[in-house]
Design a protein around this motif. Structure first.
Motif, PDB file in Angstrom:
ATOM      1  N   LEU A  24      -1.800  11.453   0.168  1.00 37.84           N
ATOM      2  CA  LEU A  24      -1.136  11.767  -1.100  1.00 37.84           C
ATOM      3  C   LEU A  24       0.148  10.958  -1.254  1.00 37.84           C
ATOM      4  N   GLY A  25       0.300   9.956  -0.407  1.00 37.51           N
ATOM      5  CA  GLY A  25       1.575   9.251  -0.363  1.00 37.51           C
ATOM      6  C   GLY A  25       2.504  10.080   0.503  1.00 37.51           C
ATOM      7  N   SER A  26       3.772   9.972   0.221  1.00 38.25           N
ATOM      8  CA  SER A  26       4.749  10.747   0.973  1.00 38.25           C
ATOM      9  C   SER A  26       5.953  11.010   0.085  1.00 38.25           C
ATOM     10  N   ILE A  58       2.615   7.650  -5.802  1.00 34.69           N
ATOM     11  CA  ILE A  58       1.157   7.602  -5.862  1.00 34.69           C
ATOM     12  C   ILE A  58       0.611   8.692  -6.777  1.00 34.69           C
ATOM     13  N   LEU A  59       1.137   9.894  -6.669  1.00 33.21           N
ATOM     14  CA  LEU A  59       0.628  10.996  -7.485  1.00 33.21           C
ATOM     15  C   LEU A  59       1.046  10.874  -8.948  1.00 33.21           C
ATOM     16  N   LYS A  60       1.918   9.938  -9.254  1.00 38.07           N
ATOM     17  CA  LYS A  60       2.309   9.678 -10.639  1.00 38.07           C
ATOM     18  C   LYS A  60       1.585   8.467 -11.210  1.00 38.07           C
ATOM     19  N   ASN A 107      -3.713   9.910 -12.642  1.00 38.09           N
ATOM     20  CA  ASN A 107      -3.466  10.967 -13.615  1.00 38.09           C
ATOM     21  C   ASN A 107      -4.520  11.004 -14.718  1.00 38.09           C
ATOM     22  N   MET A 108      -4.993   9.845 -15.151  1.00 36.84           N
ATOM     23  CA  MET A 108      -6.048   9.793 -16.162  1.00 36.84           C
ATOM     24  C   MET A 108      -7.326  10.442 -15.621  1.00 36.84           C
ATOM     25  N   VAL A 109      -7.684  10.104 -14.383  1.00 35.96           N
ATOM     26  CA  VAL A 109      -8.881  10.673 -13.763  1.00 35.96           C
ATOM     27  C   VAL A 109      -8.703  12.190 -13.601  1.00 35.96           C
ATOM     28  N   PRO A 139      -3.637  15.568  -9.668  1.00 37.28           N
ATOM     29  CA  PRO A 139      -3.640  14.226  -9.077  1.00 37.28           C
ATOM     30  C   PRO A 139      -3.861  14.267  -7.559  1.00 37.28           C
ATOM     31  N   ALA A 140      -3.293  15.265  -6.880  1.00 34.63           N
ATOM     32  CA  ALA A 140      -3.478  15.384  -5.429  1.00 34.63           C
ATOM     33  C   ALA A 140      -4.947  15.628  -5.099  1.00 34.63           C
ATOM     34  N   GLN A 141      -5.606  16.503  -5.845  1.00 35.69           N
ATOM     35  CA  GLN A 141      -7.025  16.761  -5.603  1.00 35.69           C
ATOM     36  C   GLN A 141      -7.856  15.494  -5.815  1.00 35.69           C
ATOM     37  N   VAL A 142      -7.517  14.736  -6.838  1.00 33.37           N
ATOM     38  CA  VAL A 142      -8.255  13.498  -7.122  1.00 33.37           C
ATOM     39  C   VAL A 142      -8.028  12.481  -6.005  1.00 33.37           C
ATOM     40  N   ALA A 143      -6.796  12.364  -5.516  1.00 29.61           N
ATOM     41  CA  ALA A 143      -6.515  11.422  -4.417  1.00 29.61           C
ATOM     42  C   ALA A 143      -7.297  11.809  -3.164  1.00 29.61           C
ATOM     43  N   LEU A 144      -7.342  13.092  -2.856  1.00 25.62           N
ATOM     44  CA  LEU A 144      -8.084  13.552  -1.681  1.00 25.62           C
ATOM     45  C   LEU A 144      -9.588  13.343  -1.866  1.00 25.62           C
ATOM     46  N   ARG A 145     -10.088  13.657  -3.054  1.00 30.25           N
ATOM     47  CA  ARG A 145     -11.520  13.484  -3.323  1.00 30.25           C
ATOM     48  C   ARG A 145     -11.901  12.010  -3.262  1.00 30.25           C
ATOM     49  N   TRP A 146     -11.021  11.122  -3.786  1.00 29.91           N
ATOM     50  CA  TRP A 146     -11.257   9.674  -3.709  1.00 29.91           C
ATOM     51  C   TRP A 146     -11.468   9.276  -2.244  1.00 29.91           C
ATOM     52  N   GLY A 147     -10.593   9.761  -1.362  1.00 32.36           N
ATOM     53  CA  GLY A 147     -10.714   9.430   0.059  1.00 32.36           C
ATOM     54  C   GLY A 147     -12.028   9.885   0.644  1.00 32.36           C
TER      55      GLY A 147
END
Length: 174
Positions: A70-72, A80-82, A87-89, A97-105
């Motif tokens: 999620l960045g730091s 990253i979360l901004k 954010n569009m996704v 945004p955090a859920q999307v970043a984790l799901r992307w991974g």
């Protein structure tokens, strides 16, 4: 590495791995290792996707695990979360945004190691398994500017260090 292999042989470790290894450093290790690393834990998130390293690890059967997925925000002031793509996704999917970043991974095939002290955020971080990001939205992640949060400047020294430059430390990989 020989000591790690001895732990593995003794049964005291079921798997052994490395952290922050580039493709080149992994290749150098594999060339002399009797037991190859099971995992390479690296900075990995939508803002540092490391496709070359991901492909190399996949080709060698080395699991890639991402720290700082999620960045730091607290320590490194990352945004990253901004990120507008993230954010569009998130908005299209009705997720954070955090859920999307984790799901992307997870969808790119590596494990993610988020951390939080907030019970609410921990619960939200776990809500990433029963949905997926559609391919057309996954493709948008390639638009995100790639940049390390962990620059590594403390790990090289032109005079005394094992690594003389930042490029030597990361072997030119982004």
């Amino acid at each position: 590495w020989r000591a790690m292999e001895a732990l593995y042989d003794s049964g005291k470790a079921r798997a052994i791995g490395v952290s922050n290894f580039s493709s080149k450093k992994l290749q150098d290790l594999i060339a002399v290792a009797r037991v190859p690393p099971a995992v390479n834990q690296v900075e990995l998130h939508p803002g540092l996707q490391q496709p070359k390293l991901h492909a190399f690890c996949e080709s060698k059967g080395i699991h890639l695990s991402g720290y700082s997925p999620l960045g730091s925000p607290g320590n490194l002031k990352s945004d990253i979360l901004k990120n507008p793509v993230l954010n569009m996704v998130a908005e299209k999917l009705g997720k954070s945004p955090a859920q999307v970043a984790l799901r992307w991974g997870l969808q790119t095939g590596h494990s993610v190691l988020p951390k939080s002290t907030s019970e609410e955020r921990i619960k939200a971080n776990l809500d990433v398994f029963d949905w997926s990001i559609p391919e057309e939205l996954m493709a948008k992640f390639t638009e995100i500017k790639q940049e390390r949060l962990i620059k590594g400047t403390a790990f090289f020294n032109e005079t005394y260090g094992q690594y003389k430059t930042i490029n030597e430390l990361w072997d030119g990989e982004q």
